[in-house]
Design a protein around this motif. Sequence first.
Motif, short mmCIF file in Angstrom:
data_model
loop_
_atom_site.label_atom_id
_atom_site.label_comp_id
_atom_site.label_asym_id
_atom_site.label_seq_id
_atom_site.Cartn_x
_atom_site.Cartn_y
_atom_site.Cartn_z
N PHE A 16 0.83 -1.51 0.03
CA PHE A 16 -0.08 -0.03 0.11
C PHE A 16 1.15 1.16 0.09
O PHE A 16 0.50 1.78 0.39
N GLY A 17 1.82 1.21 -0.36
CA GLY A 17 3.39 2.28 -1.17
C GLY A 17 1.90 3.94 -1.48
O GLY A 17 1.46 3.85 -2.71
N GLN A 18 2.45 4.47 -0.79
CA GLN A 18 1.98 5.99 -1.65
C GLN A 18 2.93 7.47 -1.38
O GLN A 18 3.77 6.85 -0.64
N ILE A 19 3.09 7.70 -2.06
CA ILE A 19 3.28 9.04 -2.87
C ILE A 19 2.68 9.93 -2.70
O ILE A 19 1.79 10.69 -3.68
N LEU A 20 3.23 11.04 -2.09
CA LEU A 20 2.63 12.42 -1.84
C LEU A 20 3.52 13.67 -2.28
O LEU A 20 4.75 13.75 -0.54
N GLU A 21 4.01 14.38 -2.63
CA GLU A 21 4.79 15.32 -3.70
C GLU A 21 6.19 14.01 -3.30
O GLU A 21 6.46 13.03 -4.24
N ALA A 22 6.78 15.37 -2.61
CA ALA A 22 8.51 14.50 -2.36
C ALA A 22 8.07 13.18 -1.37
O ALA A 22 9.50 12.52 -1.08
N TRP A 23 7.36 12.89 -0.94
CA TRP A 23 7.06 11.93 0.16
C TRP A 23 6.78 11.01 -0.15
O TRP A 23 5.73 10.68 -0.82
#
Length: 75
Positions: free
Chosen positions: A24-31
């Motif tokens: 369930f990996g997520q990417i939000l901007e640089a995070w």
Amino acid sequence: MISVSLHQPPEHTIAADDITFLDFGQILEAWEADFDRTYVLGDEPAKIALRDALESVWERGCNYFHAHLRHAASA
């Protein structure tokens, strides 16, 4: 099978004795966050042992990184 989320993996019906891995990996901007779980279906002893070993293997890998590689990268 390893599949990047940008690609559509082939359909696969989970069988009664499969090992499943949910990421369930997520990417939000640089995070980036990584949250995953491994599930063993059925009662095959070798698969149960593999599942049970995952946490200690992960911890040993992290300990090695912190003791050796992290310090080398900052030098």
